[in-house]
Design an enzyme around this catalytic site. Structure first.
Site, PDB file in Angstrom:
ATOM      1  N   CYS B  86       0.837  -1.200   0.000  1.00  0.00           N
ATOM      2  CA  CYS B  86       0.000   0.000   0.000  1.00  0.00           C
ATOM      3  C   CYS B  86       0.878   1.260   0.000  1.00  0.00           C
ATOM      4  O   CYS B  86       1.566   1.514  -0.963  1.00  0.00           O
ATOM      5  CB  CYS B  86      -0.981  -0.050   1.166  1.00  0.00           C
ATOM      6  SG  CYS B  86      -2.355   1.096   0.962  1.00  0.00           S
ATOM      7  N   HIS B 203      -3.521  -5.757   1.000  1.00  0.00           N
ATOM      8  CA  HIS B 203      -2.862  -5.942   2.301  1.00  0.00           C
ATOM      9  C   HIS B 203      -2.798  -7.410   2.729  1.00  0.00           C
ATOM     10  O   HIS B 203      -3.734  -7.898   3.363  1.00  0.00           O
ATOM     11  CB  HIS B 203      -3.635  -5.167   3.374  1.00  0.00           C
ATOM     12  CG  HIS B 203      -3.466  -3.695   3.300  1.00  0.00           C
ATOM     13  ND1 HIS B 203      -2.465  -3.026   3.965  1.00  0.00           N
ATOM     14  CD2 HIS B 203      -4.161  -2.751   2.636  1.00  0.00           C
ATOM     15  CE1 HIS B 203      -2.549  -1.726   3.714  1.00  0.00           C
ATOM     16  NE2 HIS B 203      -3.575  -1.528   2.910  1.00  0.00           N
ATOM     17  N   GLU B 205      -1.057  -8.630   5.101  1.00  0.00           N
ATOM     18  CA  GLU B 205      -0.927  -8.729   6.563  1.00  0.00           C
ATOM     19  C   GLU B 205      -2.280  -8.686   7.257  1.00  0.00           C
ATOM     20  O   GLU B 205      -2.383  -9.006   8.440  1.00  0.00           O
ATOM     21  CB  GLU B 205      -0.002  -7.630   7.098  1.00  0.00           C
ATOM     22  CG  GLU B 205      -0.596  -6.245   7.262  1.00  0.00           C
ATOM     23  CD  GLU B 205      -0.749  -5.470   5.948  1.00  0.00           C
ATOM     24  OE1 GLU B 205      -0.545  -6.070   4.882  1.00  0.00           O
ATOM     25  OE2 GLU B 205      -1.090  -4.274   6.018  1.00  0.00           O
TER      26      GLU B 205
END
Lengths: 81, 229
Positions: B86, B203, B205
């Site tokens: 990002c 994302h 994570e």
């Protein structure tokens, strides 16, 4: 050559969604005959009186290294005396 | 294996990344403050998402000239894996580690939603654990995720297999309708020429544990671990 007035604009061919949105909004206000709207940035850099060297070259370098992104933007510098 | 997580003023996905590699995958992890970056002992780096320097001027522009980036460039040059997620992707673009640039999403909105991604190359340091998995789902959360590069650069990325992820639908079809942000060629993630730096807007994570509904993000970090070992 004290104050550099810098215009940063997206290059031709790079989508400018802000410009497009403003264009549509102007038309919805009733303005006809608009060919296009592009939105950019305006930056002023004021140099100290004792700044050394070629002032134009210096500000161009600033534009290339930070103030604009050469991949998507062009810049123009105008000097205020 | 030790992951370094680079922290800038305004980073806000740094702790998610830490949790992902440390607590979910059981690896060593350390935060690295951008102003005094000591990468000693790190095997891989994560440049996390957020709003470094408040996105002033352009997203990632200020972070790209911070002391950390000098170190990260050298780290990449030594062949170590680096993932920018990002805002981390935007920073890798602004610093020139990856080619191209990000512009505002086509509809000007900040988009926060799950997306399907078609995996275009499962033979990279970031996708070697994907095996036959050709489609994953990861969330995006950004306002400047519309990838731009000139025609020549796009051709090079395609030709060299460096487009890693593309926005798709749940069947894996890629079209204008599956493009959330106006990204050219539906690009969601690209590699550098050497294949050891990845930038991606989605994302991973945030998709590490079944309790949050999706574990697809694990594959990316597990691939990095595989690549280092």
């Amino acid at each position: 050559m004290k104050k550099a007035k810098i215009h940063v604009m997206l290059k031709e061919g790079v989508l400018d969604p802000q410009g497009k949105a403003a264009h549509k909004s102007l038309e919805s206000l009733g303005y006809k005959g608009i060919e296009g709207v592009r939105i950019g940035k305006y930056i002023e850099v004021t140099l100290a009186d004792d700044a050394d060297g070629d002032r134009d070259k210096l500000v161009r370098e600033m534009c290339q290294r930070l103030l604009s992104n050469p991949v998507i933007e062009n810049y123009e510098i105008e000097w205020e005396k | 294996m030790k992951f370094g997580i680079v922290v800038f003023p305004g980073s806000n996905c740094d702790h998610d990344c830490y949790h992902a590699v440390k607590h979910v995958l059981g690896q060593e992890a350390a935060f690295i403050w951008h102003a005094n970056p000591d990468l000693n002992g790190c095997d891989a780096l994560i440049v996390p998402g957020g709003f470094s320097y408040g996105d002033y001027l352009r997203a990632g522009a200020m972070a790209a000239i911070s002391p950390a980036l000098t170190e990260i460039k050298a780290f990449v040059k030594r062949g170590n894996p680096v993932i920018g997620i990002c805002n981390g992707f935007q920073i890798l673009l602004e610093s020139g580690i990856l080619p191209g640039a990000m512009i505002r999403n086509k509809d000007l909105r900040f988009i926060c939603k799950d997306t399907f991604l078609r995996v275009e190359n499962n033979n990279s340091k970031f996708t070697n654990k994907f095996n036959d998995k050709k489609l994953i789902s990861l969330p995006i959360a950004h306002a400047e995720g519309s990838y731009y590069a000139d025609a020549e650069e796009l051709k090079r990325l395609e030709g060299e297999g460096r487009v890693l992820f593309r926005y798709a639908d749940k069947e894996g079809n890629v079209s204008n309708d599956t493009n959330p942000n106006g990204s050219l060629l539906n690009i969601a993630g690209i590699l550098n020429k050497e294949g050891n730096a990845l930038g991606m807007m989605p994302h991973p994570e945030r998709s590490m544990e079944s309790i949050v509904g999706n574990e697809d993000g694990r594959l990316i970090f597990e691939s990095m671990i595989e690549a280092v070992s």
